[in-house]
Scaffold this active site. Structure first.
Site, PDB file in Angstrom:
ATOM      1  N   GLU A 199      14.429  -1.165 -31.547  1.00 23.51           N
ATOM      2  CA  GLU A 199      13.141  -1.489 -32.761  1.00 23.51           C
ATOM      3  C   GLU A 199      12.944  -3.080 -32.171  1.00 23.51           C
ATOM      4  O   GLU A 199      11.674  -3.699 -32.594  1.00 23.51           O
ATOM      5  CB  GLU A 199      14.729  -1.530 -34.208  1.00 23.51           C
ATOM      6  CG  GLU A 199      14.293  -0.318 -33.973  1.00 23.51           C
ATOM      7  CD  GLU A 199      12.907   0.652 -34.740  1.00 23.51           C
ATOM      8  OE1 GLU A 199      13.054   0.457 -36.249  1.00 23.51           O
ATOM      9  OE2 GLU A 199      11.955   0.646 -34.270  1.00 23.51           O
TER      10      GLU A 199
ATOM     11  N   SER B  58       9.068   5.025 -34.542  1.00 27.52           N
ATOM     12  CA  SER B  58       9.969   4.139 -33.510  1.00 27.52           C
ATOM     13  C   SER B  58      11.299   4.316 -34.001  1.00 27.52           C
ATOM     14  O   SER B  58      11.653   4.283 -32.417  1.00 27.52           O
ATOM     15  CB  SER B  58       9.021   2.643 -33.935  1.00 27.52           C
ATOM     16  OG  SER B  58       9.884   2.126 -35.376  1.00 27.52           O
TER      17      SER B  58
ATOM     18  N   GLY C 215       9.403   5.486 -39.753  1.00 26.87           N
ATOM     19  CA  GLY C 215      10.941   5.205 -39.211  1.00 26.87           C
ATOM     20  C   GLY C 215      10.163   6.178 -38.020  1.00 26.87           C
ATOM     21  O   GLY C 215      11.717   5.965 -37.164  1.00 26.87           O
TER      22      GLY C 215
ATOM     23  N   ASP D  25      15.608   0.958 -40.275  1.00 29.78           N
ATOM     24  CA  ASP D  25      15.022   2.609 -40.120  1.00 29.78           C
ATOM     25  C   ASP D  25      15.947   3.243 -38.649  1.00 29.78           C
ATOM     26  O   ASP D  25      16.166   4.393 -39.207  1.00 29.78           O
ATOM     27  CB  ASP D  25      13.676   2.092 -39.523  1.00 29.78           C
ATOM     28  CG  ASP D  25      12.409   1.389 -40.474  1.00 29.78           C
ATOM     29  OD1 ASP D  25      12.740   1.494 -41.301  1.00 29.78           O
ATOM     30  OD2 ASP D  25      11.092   1.788 -40.097  1.00 29.78           O
TER      31      ASP D  25
ATOM     32  N   SER E 238       7.737  14.443 -31.026  1.00 21.21           N
ATOM     33  CA  SER E 238       8.281  14.340 -32.973  1.00 21.21           C
ATOM     34  C   SER E 238       7.156  14.737 -34.067  1.00 21.21           C
ATOM     35  O   SER E 238       6.053  15.372 -33.483  1.00 21.21           O
ATOM     36  CB  SER E 238       7.860  13.017 -33.355  1.00 21.21           C
ATOM     37  OG  SER E 238       8.246  12.213 -34.448  1.00 21.21           O
TER      38      SER E 238
ATOM     39  N   LYS F 102      12.305   8.153 -41.837  1.00 24.43           N
ATOM     40  CA  LYS F 102      12.262   7.745 -43.282  1.00 24.43           C
ATOM     41  C   LYS F 102      11.856   7.302 -44.386  1.00 24.43           C
ATOM     42  O   LYS F 102      10.300   7.341 -43.245  1.00 24.43           O
ATOM     43  CB  LYS F 102      13.506   6.530 -42.994  1.00 24.43           C
ATOM     44  CG  LYS F 102      12.939   5.376 -42.629  1.00 24.43           C
ATOM     45  CD  LYS F 102      12.457   4.164 -43.959  1.00 24.43           C
ATOM     46  CE  LYS F 102      11.741   2.604 -43.664  1.00 24.43           C
ATOM     47  NZ  LYS F 102      10.117   2.903 -42.948  1.00 24.43           N
TER      48      LYS F 102
ATOM     49  N   ALA G  28       2.587   4.914 -39.179  1.00 25.44           N
ATOM     50  CA  ALA G  28       2.332   5.957 -40.236  1.00 25.44           C
ATOM     51  C   ALA G  28       3.377   5.070 -41.691  1.00 25.44           C
ATOM     52  O   ALA G  28       4.070   5.478 -43.013  1.00 25.44           O
ATOM     53  CB  ALA G  28       2.802   7.418 -41.058  1.00 25.44           C
ATOM     54  N   GLY G  29       4.515   4.287 -41.272  1.00 22.02           N
ATOM     55  CA  GLY G  29       6.011   3.974 -41.805  1.00 22.02           C
ATOM     56  C   GLY G  29       6.832   4.697 -42.169  1.00 22.02           C
ATOM     57  O   GLY G  29       7.280   4.015 -43.149  1.00 22.02           O
TER      58      GLY G  29
END
Length: 398
Positions: free
Chosen positions: A194, A147, A145, A205, A136, A13, A142-143
């Site tokens: 999460e 996780s 999404g 996310d 992945s 995301k 890195a922000g």
């Protein structure tokens, strides 16, 4: 218990508009990225539960009998998708050797896997031996999404393996997704993952990872946008580390110091998000026009300037904007800022040579850069033939 092999994937995301303003009650737009996390679950006869995470060089296994000892006497005490079981989390921390203050990626990924595995299978009275391998396309931390995509894949695979939701693929199908009831169950279990990884996540996310597309987030309410256009972008990781907590606190400090300046900026960001939402809706209902893309580009420039005013810019992000603008492209940061990642909008008529030269320019700056798209499908089950060759090759090793 008969466990069927399955392959799942979920998207990453990005925040299109509304970073930081969303913390103060304004609208944000979150989008799914067509960079995905892939998971393969296989049944084994080893009486072990194995997790393989090659992206973070983690390969672990546990005896099923040892994991059974973590369960309460009555399996009915577990399996509550709406509430995190603090006692089970404590037991798992002891098993893995993770202290309460530990937040490293490896430890959190392990805890999330074991928690969902034990919770989903607890009610069946049997813990199956199986191997889960995850690979992945998303960088961690890195922000983007990563996780949540991981947690969504875990939830979908383990729920499917337990028979809680159906395994979808027939001989004729290569990719499939579930109905609303099953998707909501996947989303809820992913949210528990999460919570283990992040403590107090917004829930955005995992919703993006589950349903995909574009969603509107406002004051805790998450609303998926129906029928959104697929937009091509460049995604750039400046690889400059940053602390979301510090950046959020910095914006709050500016608000307290200059309320008459910063509050109107936040209102303007809110208007940017709403105008973007309206434009995307028009692009879906009508044929997208050059004017639609002109508006999207102007909104990107306006929002990036606002984010700099808030104090969350960075010289590396300024370089990204300058380099892409030299090629006629418009960019902004995505996420917390202070480094991290940025997105660049690509128009339908943008030539391949411009895209490739821009990617090379950014890589020459020391950044990672991918051409991808937003508005991608959410969690899916795949046949092996429908999985990217690179992903399948990695997953097949374990």
């Amino acid at each position: 218990m008969h466990i069927k092999e399955c392959i799942m994937s979920a998207p990453g995301k990005a925040i299109l508009h509304g970073e930081h303003a969303v913390v103060h009650g304004k609208v944000a737009l979150a989008v799914s990225l067509n960079l995905r996390t892939y998971l393969r679950l296989q049944a084994t006869s080893t009486s072990k539960v194995c997790i393989n995470l090659p992206n973070i060089n983690t390969f672990l296994s546990w005896d099923v009998t040892k994991l059974k000892q973590l369960l309460p006497d009555s399996g009915a005490e577990l399996g509550n998708v709406n509430e995190l079981d603090a006692e089970l989390v404590r037991r798992l921390r002891d098993l893995v050797g993770v202290s309460n203050g530990t937040l490293d990626t490896r430890s959190m990924a392990i805890l999330a896997f074991l928690y969902i595995y034990l919770s989903v299978f607890a009610g069946s009275g049997e813990l199956p031996s199986l191997t889960v391998s995850v690979w992945s396309e998303l960088p961690t931390g890195a922000g983007l999404g990563s996780s949540a995509a991981y947690s969504v894949c875990l939830a979908a695979a383990l729920l499917s393996a337990s028979g809680t939701i159906p395994s979808l693929l027939s001989d004729q199908e290569s990719t499939a997704r579930w109905g609303e009831v099953e998707m909501e169950l996947i989303n809820r279990w992913a949210f528990q993952g999460e919570r283990i990884i992040h403590g107090n996540p917004s829930g955005v996310d995992n919703v993006v990872g589950t349903w995909g597309g574009i969603l509107r987030y406002h004051s805790g309410k998450i609303t998926p946008l129906n029928r959104v256009p697929m937009l091509r972008i460049l995604l750039t990781n400046t690889k400059v580390p940053r602390s979301t907590k510090v950046l959020v606190a910095g914006v709050k400090d500016k608000m307290n110091k200059f309320p008459s300046i910063i509050n109107p900026v936040l209102e303007s960001v809110n208007a940017v998000s709403c105008t973007c939402e309206q434009t995307l809706s028009e692009m879906t209902n009508d044929i997208p026009t050059p004017e639609h893309y002109n508006i999207l580009e102007e909104l990107i420039d306006i929002n990036q300037h606002h984010l700099n005013v808030m104090g969350v810019g960075h010289p590396a992000l300024d370089t990204l904007c300058r380099v892409t603008l030299a090629r006629g492209l418009h960019s902004k940061l995505t996420g917390a800022g202070g480094g991290g990642c940025g997105i660049t909008l690509l128009r339908p008529e943008t030539e391949c040579s411009v895209i490739q030269n821009t990617i090379q320019d950014l890589r020459d700056c020391g950044y990672d850069c991918w051409e991808t798209s937003v508005g991608a499908e959410g969690v899916q089950q795949h046949s092996p033939l429908a999985v990217k060759e690179e992903a399948l090759e990695v997953l097949a090793r374990y």
